[in-house]
Scaffold this motif. Sequence first.
Motif, short mmCIF file in Angstrom:
data_model
loop_
_atom_site.label_atom_id
_atom_site.label_comp_id
_atom_site.label_asym_id
_atom_site.label_seq_id
_atom_site.Cartn_x
_atom_site.Cartn_y
_atom_site.Cartn_z
N VAL A 130 0.87 -1.18 0.00
CA VAL A 130 0.00 0.00 0.00
C VAL A 130 0.91 1.22 0.00
CG1 VAL A 130 -1.71 1.30 1.30
CG2 VAL A 130 -1.87 -1.19 1.19
N ASN A 150 -8.53 9.92 2.95
CA ASN A 150 -9.13 9.12 1.88
C ASN A 150 -10.08 10.01 1.09
OD1 ASN A 150 -11.50 7.29 0.77
ND2 ASN A 150 -9.65 6.04 0.87
N PRO A 183 -5.41 3.19 -1.45
CA PRO A 183 -5.87 1.91 -0.88
C PRO A 183 -5.39 0.71 -1.70
CG PRO A 183 -7.64 3.53 -0.89
CD PRO A 183 -6.51 4.13 -1.67
N ARG A 184 -5.46 -0.44 -1.11
CA ARG A 184 -5.01 -1.64 -1.82
C ARG A 184 -5.61 -1.72 -3.22
NH1 ARG A 184 -6.43 -7.08 0.85
NH2 ARG A 184 -4.98 -6.29 2.44
N SER A 189 -0.34 1.63 -5.27
CA SER A 189 -0.31 0.38 -4.51
C SER A 189 -0.30 -0.79 -5.48
CB SER A 189 -1.52 0.31 -3.57
OG SER A 189 -1.49 1.37 -2.63
N THR A 239 -13.60 -3.12 1.54
CA THR A 239 -13.44 -2.01 2.47
C THR A 239 -12.93 -2.49 3.82
OG1 THR A 239 -15.17 -0.73 1.36
CG2 THR A 239 -14.67 -0.13 3.64
N THR A 242 -9.31 -2.85 3.59
CA THR A 242 -8.67 -1.53 3.57
C THR A 242 -8.61 -0.94 4.97
OG1 THR A 242 -9.34 -1.11 1.28
CG2 THR A 242 -8.78 0.80 2.61
N ASP A 245 -5.82 -2.53 6.61
CA ASP A 245 -4.57 -1.90 6.13
C ASP A 245 -4.32 -0.58 6.85
OD1 ASP A 245 -4.42 -4.01 4.32
OD2 ASP A 245 -5.10 -2.82 2.60
N ILE A 429 -14.05 -3.24 -5.29
CA ILE A 429 -14.33 -2.83 -3.91
C ILE A 429 -15.83 -2.87 -3.65
CG2 ILE A 429 -14.20 -0.94 -2.25
CD1 ILE A 429 -11.65 -0.02 -3.81
#
Length: 556
Positions: A130, A150, A183-184, A189, A239, A242, A245, A429
């Motif tokens: 990430v 975000n 985010p992933r 990332s 999510t 994330t 993460d 996602i």
Amino acid sequence: MRYAEKITHSPAARTTAAALLALALGLTASPALAAPPTGAATKTPGTRPTATDPTSTRPTATDITGTHPAATQTAGGPLDRYYNQRLAWGSCRESPDDTVGGDLDKAGVQCADVTVPLDYAAPRGRTITVAISRLKATETRHRVGAILLNNGGPGGTALESPPYIREAMKEVGSRYDIIGFDPRFVGRSTPLDCGWPVSFTWFSAGAGRAGFDRQVALSKGLAEKCRATNASVLPHVTTRNTARDMDVIRGALGERKISYLGYSYGTYLGTVYTQMFPGRYDRMVLDGAVAPGDYGPRLLKGTVGENERALAAWAAWAADRHAAYGLGRTRAAVLATIDRVMARAARAPLPIGTAPEVFRVDDTHIPMFLFMGIADDTDRSRASLAEQVSVLAEAAKGRPATPSPEFKEMLRFALSGADSPSGSAQMAIICGDVPAQRDPELYWRDIERTRAAHPLFGPLTENIGPCSFWNAPRENPTRVRHDAPALIVAATGDPRTTYRSSVTLHDQLPSSRLLTLKGANRHAVYGEYGNACVDTKVNRYLATGRLPSKDEVCVK
């Protein structure tokens, strides 16, 4: 909610058509919390909790599923190597032509990669990275901590955002390490690309069954292509992962708690974090919020009224500028122009542009462009939409139609696979979080039921998408079970994440406060819209950690 969007909330990113598209669709653009206990020690950058540190907040085994996050844990857990990793901070510039990275370097931002497990249920298995960025606090004597950003989307980047957020935060910005992250499977990332022929999937069903059937075939084909190319990865693009993460990022930064600023979809992510990791966050700002119960594959459902009112307000604006755009001298005349364009595009696609790049726009595309354009009621955004409708109107008359560079980029993003990774990550996602209705006829019945009253936006907000053909999510959706003292910011006329959704989230979080901006048809307000009242109140909260004693109101 702003969902159908690749939303990036930084001035640099927002100038791109792709970002405008995202803004238009709106799931892009946080939660806010109470201050830490009086007398709590402030972590210095680079320090990490140790096994003997009483403030250590490494997750227990139950954190892997996110069901019972614990406050502390002894050493030796399966996730220790992630929480204790040493970050290699360095230049953000990846190549000589990387202007975004170059600008970040000039602004004093550093970048690093955080290693996280692909599957938190198998933390010793495959890993991914990430990408994060950091603009360090300069007022270290009064440092608050780190604030994570975000920008929504889902699938929006925030690596580029720290300089712009520091500007929005004014004096208080120097007291925070401002952390952007992709985010992933987003941005820099570890990537995800299903090799799609389109970069965007939020289209209308059009004027009749033929358009809907095309959307069913497109959605099914996109889902099958993603499964064929990325079957081992898709179950982990969620999510909740994330949010996990984010907690690894918190630990790797050496922070006992982390503050957060999220826009649009980012408010849902922030809410999920508060539910999975209570006690690990400090000040949270959620701007353009979506209640968890409103989040799912049909993100646009329920937004028709707000979007029709926003379109009518834009039409009145355009009518006052008929001399510039030629769309009609009254609001009704402007809306009639749109009806004529839609009718013509339903008969045959409208050619936009000149060889070798000609885009064919039909009645399944036009509502999406309108929807995008009315998420912001500033003159600049309204002028951009008026220019686009003027081009479409010329094409509908059979005349040559040349798009502006901005509109051309938007067309390229929406109608080609030029940015397939963006659309792939966004849809993965959304489809990975909440199961979708699978029967196409259910969507068709909903479209037909709403078409009479809402012929333009009904077939868009009720339409089918790839999630109907996706594998079912592995985890249940997140529900609010813990209170969280967040600051929720919302505009009354938000056409994406509706004001109703923000009010619902506020009701679900009794300790939260709602900061309302009255009279604006705008999605994402703080630091974006230029409302001094909102910006001042958010910054006061970020500076003190104290929520207002009651809900507050600002006026456009």
